[in-house]
Design a protein around this motif. Sequence first.
Motif, PDB file in Angstrom:
ATOM      1  N   HIS A  74      27.648  15.888  40.158  1.00 18.34           N
ATOM      2  CA  HIS A  74      29.014  15.762  39.883  1.00 18.34           C
ATOM      3  C   HIS A  74      30.144  14.814  40.386  1.00 18.34           C
ATOM      4  N   ALA A  75      29.900  14.308  41.574  1.00 20.45           N
ATOM      5  CA  ALA A  75      30.801  13.487  42.412  1.00 20.45           C
ATOM      6  C   ALA A  75      30.311  12.255  42.329  1.00 20.45           C
ATOM      7  N   GLY A  76      29.139  11.860  42.260  1.00 22.10           N
ATOM      8  CA  GLY A  76      28.232  10.420  42.660  1.00 22.10           C
ATOM      9  C   GLY A  76      27.934   9.604  41.536  1.00 22.10           C
ATOM     10  N   LEU A  77      28.450  10.022  40.366  1.00 24.14           N
ATOM     11  CA  LEU A  77      27.840   9.241  39.117  1.00 24.14           C
ATOM     12  C   LEU A  77      29.067   8.208  38.672  1.00 24.14           C
ATOM     13  N   ALA A  78      28.554   6.971  38.691  1.00 28.01           N
ATOM     14  CA  ALA A  78      29.703   5.965  38.186  1.00 28.01           C
ATOM     15  C   ALA A  78      30.282   6.229  37.103  1.00 28.01           C
ATOM     16  N   ALA A  79      29.590   6.657  35.966  1.00 29.62           N
ATOM     17  CA  ALA A  79      30.219   7.016  34.564  1.00 29.62           C
ATOM     18  C   ALA A  79      29.919   8.567  34.326  1.00 29.62           C
ATOM     19  N   PRO A  80      30.803   9.131  33.779  1.00 32.85           N
ATOM     20  CA  PRO A  80      30.641  10.748  33.220  1.00 32.85           C
ATOM     21  C   PRO A  80      29.362  10.655  32.328  1.00 32.85           C
ATOM     22  N   LEU A  81      28.666  11.710  32.471  1.00 34.98           N
ATOM     23  CA  LEU A  81      27.614  12.163  31.526  1.00 34.98           C
ATOM     24  C   LEU A  81      27.879  13.430  30.939  1.00 34.98           C
ATOM     25  N   ASP A  82      27.002  13.721  29.964  1.00 39.95           N
ATOM     26  CA  ASP A  82      27.388  15.108  29.113  1.00 39.95           C
ATOM     27  C   ASP A  82      26.566  16.090  29.996  1.00 39.95           C
ATOM     28  N   ALA A  83      27.053  17.382  29.487  1.00 37.87           N
ATOM     29  CA  ALA A  83      26.580  18.488  30.321  1.00 37.87           C
ATOM     30  C   ALA A  83      24.936  18.522  30.156  1.00 37.87           C
ATOM     31  N   ALA A  84      24.325  18.503  29.085  1.00 38.68           N
ATOM     32  CA  ALA A  84      22.918  18.180  29.038  1.00 38.68           C
ATOM     33  C   ALA A  84      22.306  17.160  30.138  1.00 38.68           C
ATOM     34  N   ASP A  85      22.853  16.074  30.217  1.00 31.45           N
ATOM     35  CA  ASP A  85      22.222  15.110  31.320  1.00 31.45           C
ATOM     36  C   ASP A  85      22.691  15.798  32.640  1.00 31.45           C
ATOM     37  N   ARG A  86      23.675  16.216  32.998  1.00 35.54           N
ATOM     38  CA  ARG A  86      24.182  16.843  34.330  1.00 35.54           C
ATOM     39  C   ARG A  86      23.220  18.040  34.594  1.00 35.54           C
TER      40      ARG A  86
END
Length: 404
Positions: free
Chosen positions: A346-358
């Motif tokens: 939740h904190a380390g990604l450069a771009a937001p991903l959708d719930a399924a990816d997370r």
Amino acid sequence: MSRLSWRPGDVRLSVAIMHHPVRGDAADRIVEACRPLVARVVTDPAPNAVRSPLRTAKVAWAAIAEGATHHLVLQDDARVADGFADLVAEAIAGRPRHGIALYTDWISPQNSYLSRLAAVAGSPWAPLSPMEWTPALAFLLPAGTAAELASYLAPIPDEVTDDDQMMARFCRERSVPLLATVPHLVDNRGMPTLISGHGGRHHATVWAAPAVPPAGHWDVDPRIDEALAARSQYRRHDEYVVQVKDSRCSIRLLRPRTGEPGGNEFCWYWDDWCDLIGVGGREVTAGLAACLDTLDHRPPPRVATEIWAAGYLLGLDAAQVRRGLSAPLAVATPGAIRAAVSSWVHAGLAAPLDAADRAALIELGSAAVALGLRRRRPDPLVAAGVPAGAHGEDIPHDNPYHHN
């Protein structure tokens, strides 16, 4: 009174909440959540002046209730776990002479990793870095030490602003042992920061909610603390942390004797430098493809590799810590492992991903941790014939009023 003779009922906790008027009724909500503890709201004595957490911290650390054994200072953007009063009393009884952080920020350069490491190793206590800033959102001290801290802070100019850096310096000079509870009993509510340059999202590294620690969770052999503390004391040249930032997994060697500040993020890409911590890149990714085949949803491949690498290196590190223990330690629960990986995702990604990816990345990273926990690796310095601690106490001296 020895550690083992302390009981939660012996703890008389004084609580102060640092508050700025622009936050409205935020502090009042914390007062209610802390009951039956009686929390005192300490308002910034000069709210229209240049913002300075240090100015309010001076008052808050001096606001120790008469007869208290311990003093806790919370900031008004905190939220506490359900059943907070009982949980914090039980935690204090487990380590009554320590400085205890009830929170570490999920993106802090060192303390977030040390909290994840303790969670995956199965420890309820995470020894913190002697060089990084103290987690000031929720921090407590024995009452006598808290009074000393208040006296220490009083003459420092308010313009310094950074109470967390000054608290760290105090604890370092007084050799106050610092631990964080695992899981954390306090989270950041995500309110906008009041200080410029401190933006971004801030949350707990290993948050207690919704599950809360069971009775007896905090009372483990203190030799566990020593084994984990050896990982980040600026004494060995193989001390390191793993971070995930901007969708990239990196290794930071702490490099004692260099004088680098605790918040410096000079890192190396994991695949280029993992051999320095005793593991090859091919071993790290050996189980990735097979695990991806088991997922119902495939996350983006590049990010998947980075989260897998971080999880595997974390599990491998925790396995090494566990093997060095002279006292038994409970196996990490799946929930603790998921919490440690989840805050990375939740904190380390450069771009937001959708719930399924997370969700897929959390599952993938948790599997990597579990695999790393089952593997063995040599200690690179011991293999080279260099004994632990051979480099001595290499903590650099910092400028007392300079925030790096």
